[in-house]
Design a protein around this motif. Structure first.
Motif, PDB file in Angstrom:
ATOM      1  N   HIS A  39      47.598  10.251 -24.904  1.00  0.00           N
ATOM      2  CA  HIS A  39      48.093  11.564 -25.308  1.00  0.00           C
ATOM      3  C   HIS A  39      46.912  12.449 -25.679  1.00  0.00           C
ATOM      4  CE1 HIS A  39      47.712   9.517 -29.181  1.00  0.00           C
ATOM      5  NE2 HIS A  39      47.983  10.621 -29.850  1.00  0.00           N
ATOM      6  N   HIS A  59      45.692  13.989 -28.227  1.00  0.00           N
ATOM      7  CA  HIS A  59      45.041  14.122 -29.530  1.00  0.00           C
ATOM      8  C   HIS A  59      43.609  13.648 -29.361  1.00  0.00           C
ATOM      9  CE1 HIS A  59      48.941  14.214 -32.151  1.00  0.00           C
ATOM     10  NE2 HIS A  59      48.508  15.426 -31.842  1.00  0.00           N
ATOM     11  N   HIS A  81      56.131  10.605 -31.429  1.00  0.00           N
ATOM     12  CA  HIS A  81      54.913  11.167 -32.013  1.00  0.00           C
ATOM     13  C   HIS A  81      55.051  12.693 -32.084  1.00  0.00           C
ATOM     14  CE1 HIS A  81      50.934  10.861 -33.505  1.00  0.00           C
ATOM     15  NE2 HIS A  81      50.293  11.234 -32.424  1.00  0.00           N
ATOM     16  N   HIS A 127      41.868  10.246 -29.152  1.00  0.00           N
ATOM     17  CA  HIS A 127      42.174   9.339 -28.033  1.00  0.00           C
ATOM     18  C   HIS A 127      41.444   9.690 -26.746  1.00  0.00           C
ATOM     19  CE1 HIS A 127      45.354   7.090 -30.161  1.00  0.00           C
ATOM     20  NE2 HIS A 127      45.259   8.164 -30.932  1.00  0.00           N
ATOM     21  N   HIS A 138      53.432   8.482 -37.959  1.00  0.00           N
ATOM     22  CA  HIS A 138      52.607   7.278 -37.778  1.00  0.00           C
ATOM     23  C   HIS A 138      53.283   6.109 -38.493  1.00  0.00           C
ATOM     24  CE1 HIS A 138      49.079   8.960 -35.815  1.00  0.00           C
ATOM     25  NE2 HIS A 138      49.144   9.998 -36.638  1.00  0.00           N
ATOM     26  N   ASP A 194      50.139   6.349 -30.312  1.00  0.00           N
ATOM     27  CA  ASP A 194      50.497   6.806 -31.666  1.00  0.00           C
ATOM     28  C   ASP A 194      52.004   7.036 -31.733  1.00  0.00           C
ATOM     29  OD1 ASP A 194      47.798   6.842 -31.976  1.00  0.00           O
ATOM     30  OD2 ASP A 194      47.661   8.923 -32.646  1.00  0.00           O
TER      31      ASP A 194
HETATM   32 ZN   LIG Z   1      48.127  11.135 -32.000  1.00  0.00          ZN
END
Ligand SMILES: [Zn+2]
Ligand SMILES: [Zn+2]
Length: 251
Positions: free
Chosen positions: A61, A63, A140, A66, A197, A161
């Motif tokens: 994803h 973010h 998420h 990552h 999370h 996540d």
């Molecule tokens: Zn994330």
């Protein structure tokens, strides 16, 4: 019986610290390499240029923890290709739906020797007889893809996540895995937002519900003792251990 080796290259978030990097998990199988997530610092644990060969990179994803080191791999591929050392492009798999122009930023870097493939719900591809498949975890803050890596002899699942709002959906995807790589950003004592999370306790519940053989916890807070996460998850699921950089396991 065929085997794979899974080696964490990054286990903490949201920032790297000391010897620890942001998320990344290297699956090695029959001379191929599948890097699941490529967080900040992951590339420093990769032997260059060897590990650019037969390399598949997955970004779960958009973010930044990552994909923070995708740029480093792009430049490395560019340089080693120009030197005549790298002859096959690095294959990078990215979510098809962009978020905050991150997809655009990655694919518009022309100083790289890479090819891009796009992930949507239900997408899969093969590496030899290894199937790599994806599903949105629906849990998420942005679209995040779970990853399943399987052949006749083993099955590995990665949650990406996630929060605890759709555990049954995730458990179904991860069902009966030999290894579940599961985020556990939180401890119960943090009183964090578990819809975004998981706590280690939630990770244990998921492992139990999915009937997996082993649970590898990851995505730790860099300032926290990893043993606290393992102890918390073990209240629910005994066969739990913490991901450690460069400590690989064979499956
Ligand atoms: Zn994330
Ligand atoms: Zn993350």
């Amino acid at each position: 019986m065929t085997h794979a080796t899974i080696t964490p290259l990054g286990t903490v978030s949201p920032y790297p610290k000391g010897e620890m990097n942001c998320p990344g998990y290297l699956v090695e199988y029959k001379g191929y390499r599948l890097l699941i997530d490529c967080g900040n610092g992951v590339s420093r644990l990769m032997t260059m240029p060897d590990m650019l060969n037969n390399l598949y990179v997955v970004v779960s994803h958009y973010h930044k923890d990552h994909f923070g080191d995708v740029g480093a791999l792009q430049y490395a591929s560019f340089v080693y290709h120009n030197l005549g050392i790298l002859t096959q492009p690095v294959k990078i798999f990215l979510p098809d739906n962009d978020f905050a122009n991150n997809k655009l930023a990655i694919v518009s870097n022309t100083e790289s020797f890479t090819e891009y493939h796009y992930i949507s719900d239900g997408f899969s591809f093969m590496i030899d007889d290894l199937e790599v498949s994806f599903a949105n975890n629906l849990s998420h803050t942005i679209e995040a893809f779970m990853v399943k890596v399987q052949c006749r002899d083993f099955k590995i699942a990665y949650t990406a996540d996630m929060g605890n709002t759709n555990l049954s959906h995730v458990a179904e995807f991860c069902k009966d895995s030999d290894l579940l790589i599961c985020e556990s950003s939180l401890l119960l004592s943090h009183n964090g937002n578990r819809a975004r999370h998981l706590t280690a306790y939630d990770a244990g519940l998921l492992a139990k519900q999915a009937n997996v053989k082993r649970l590898m916890l990851t995505h730790f807070w860099p300032e926290e003792d990893k043993n606290c996460y393992v102890d918390e998850a073990k209240n629910v699921f005994e066969n739990t251990f913490a991901a450690e950089e460069m400590v690989g396991i064979m499956i």
